[in-house]
Design an enzyme around this catalytic site. Structure first.
Site, PDB file in Angstrom:
ATOM      1  N   GLY A   7       0.849  -1.195   0.000  1.00  0.00           N
ATOM      2  CA  GLY A   7       0.000   0.000   0.000  1.00  0.00           C
ATOM      3  C   GLY A   7       0.881   1.240   0.000  1.00  0.00           C
ATOM      4  N   GLY A  12       1.753   4.744   3.669  1.00  0.00           N
ATOM      5  CA  GLY A  12       2.748   3.844   3.072  1.00  0.00           C
ATOM      6  C   GLY A  12       3.982   4.623   2.645  1.00  0.00           C
ATOM      7  CE  LYS A 176      -7.415   5.846  15.315  1.00  0.00           C
ATOM      8  NZ  LYS A 176      -7.870   5.506  14.052  1.00  0.00           N
ATOM      9  CG  ASN A 180     -11.568   5.523  13.513  1.00  0.00           C
ATOM     10  OD1 ASN A 180     -10.734   4.751  13.942  1.00  0.00           O
ATOM     11  ND2 ASN A 180     -11.220   6.668  12.956  1.00  0.00           N
ATOM     12  CG  ASN A 184     -13.575   8.020  10.594  1.00  0.00           C
ATOM     13  OD1 ASN A 184     -13.219   8.632  11.591  1.00  0.00           O
ATOM     14  ND2 ASN A 184     -12.715   7.375   9.838  1.00  0.00           N
ATOM     15  CB  SER A 244      -9.528   8.608   6.615  1.00  0.00           C
ATOM     16  OG  SER A 244     -10.282   7.928   7.589  1.00  0.00           O
TER      17      SER A 244
HETATM   18  O1  KPL Z   1      -8.532   8.221  12.333  1.00  0.00           O
HETATM   19  C1  KPL Z   1      -9.026   9.256  11.961  1.00  0.00           C
HETATM   20  C2  KPL Z   1      -9.489   9.320  10.552  1.00  0.00           C
HETATM   21  O2  KPL Z   1      -9.669  10.404   9.995  1.00  0.00           O
HETATM   22  O3  KPL Z   1      -9.641   8.238   9.979  1.00  0.00           O
HETATM   23  C3  KPL Z   1      -9.276  10.378  12.941  1.00  0.00           C
HETATM   24  C4  KPL Z   1      -8.706  10.015  14.291  1.00  0.00           C
HETATM   25  C5  KPL Z   1     -10.760  10.577  13.050  1.00  0.00           C
HETATM   26  C6  KPL Z   1      -8.582  11.656  12.588  1.00  0.00           C
HETATM   27  O4  KPL Z   1      -9.157  12.355  11.541  1.00  0.00           O
END
Ligand code: KPL
Length: 297
Positions: A7, A12, A176, A180, A184, A244
């Site tokens: 990746g 990466g 975590k 997310n 997200n 992301s």
């Molecule tokens: O992991 C993240 C993502 O954007 O995927 C966070 C912690 C929300 C940071 O933007």
């Protein structure tokens, strides 16, 4: 060390650059069958690092000491299974991605399986990868190991600090996941940076309550208040970030929703727990994905 990085996106390229600069032998592994990959990275101090590296060399893979996987969660298991036959049985596979569920898909992998979580921030801007901020990478066993791999954290720490080893990654993976599950999908739906979630406190609270209920049934000590405080901490410390998932939605790419809220829904179903807010967000993001997949984007 000889390292294959599977990746060659933002994360990466960050690791390829850091490993190469510290004198490790590296290659990238790409979907496109080409024998080279270019890394083009802007460091946190503004310096540009540009290099052409080896890619997709099966001989290199057969002698690699580590397979570092920086793919999106939904790409991981097929890609890793394709390479596993060529990788030595004793060389660890380290997965660094958002979400959970890939370990279930890789149960038959013969190599030692490690997982990682990182707060290193890197993003793509055209052909350039920008290392936005330094952070910490926590790594540890994804399942019981028959040897000690904590040396790897020391080796990687020398390359791209900070890296820390943890023998038990379970509770932190769930915390975590909570982050997310909140940030997200909500940022992708409201099309806003992470910090703007301060305008939606009720929704953030509901999601944290549901994740805490599932997390407790999975055997981890947790409470809705504890998760909520942690999520707000991350919302504030990444206030200017574009998550992301929002980046994926803006670029009409497949998202990691199946491994984030989707994973939570699967575990909730297994325990007979109702998680309506997570289910609603999951549906909304799936509808977005289906919409752009329908129009062939
Ligand atoms: O992991 C993240 C993502 O954007 O995927 C966070 C912690 C929300 C940071 O933007």
């Amino acid at each position: 060390m000889k390292v294959t990085v599977l990746g060659c996106g933002a994360l990466g390229q960050l690791w390829l650059t850091a490993l190469h600069r510290q004198g490790h032998e590296v290659q990238g592994w790409l979907r496109v069958p080409q024998p080279w990959c270019s890394v083009n990275l802007q460091e946190t101090d503004g310096a540009i690092y540009n290099e052409l590296l080896t890619a997709n060399d099966p001989q290199f893979l057969a002698h690699s000491d580590l397979l570092l996987v920086t793919l999106k969660a939904w790409q991981v298991s097929v890609a890793v299974k394709n390479l596993a036959e060529m990788l030595p049985a004793g060389s660890p596979v380290l997965l660094i991605h958002n979400g959970m569920g890939t370990l279930d898909e890789l149960q038959s992998l013969r190599q030692p399986l490690l997982m990682g979580m990182t707060t290193q921030a890197a993003r793509r801007d055209g052909n350039l990868i920008i290392h936005v901020a330094n952070g910490t990478t926590h790594i540890g066993p994804a399942r019981p190991l028959n040897a000690d791999y904590s040396w790897l954290a020391d080796a990687l720490h020398a390359v791209l600090p900070d890296v820390a080893w943890h023998n038990n990654m379970g509770a932190s993976s769930w915390r975590k996941l909570a982050v997310n599950c909140v940030i997200n999908p909500l940022t992708a739906i409201y099309d806003c940076p992470n910090g703007a979630l301060r305008f939606y406190p009720r929704q953030v609270e509901l999601i944290c309550g549901e994740v805490a209920a599932v997390m407790q049934r999975e055997g981890y000590h947790s409470s809705p208040e504890d998760l909520l405080a942690y999520v707000w901490e991350i919302v504030d410390s990444t206030a200017a970030n574009i998550s992301s998932m929002l980046q994926d939605v803006r670029a009409v790419r497949h998202t990691e929703i199946d491994y984030i809220n989707g994973y939570l829904l699967r575990r909730a179903r297994a325990h007979g727990i109702n998680v309506p807010e997570n289910a609603r967000l999951y549906e909304l993001i799936k509808n977005k994905e289906n919409e752009y997949e329908r129009i062939g984007a």
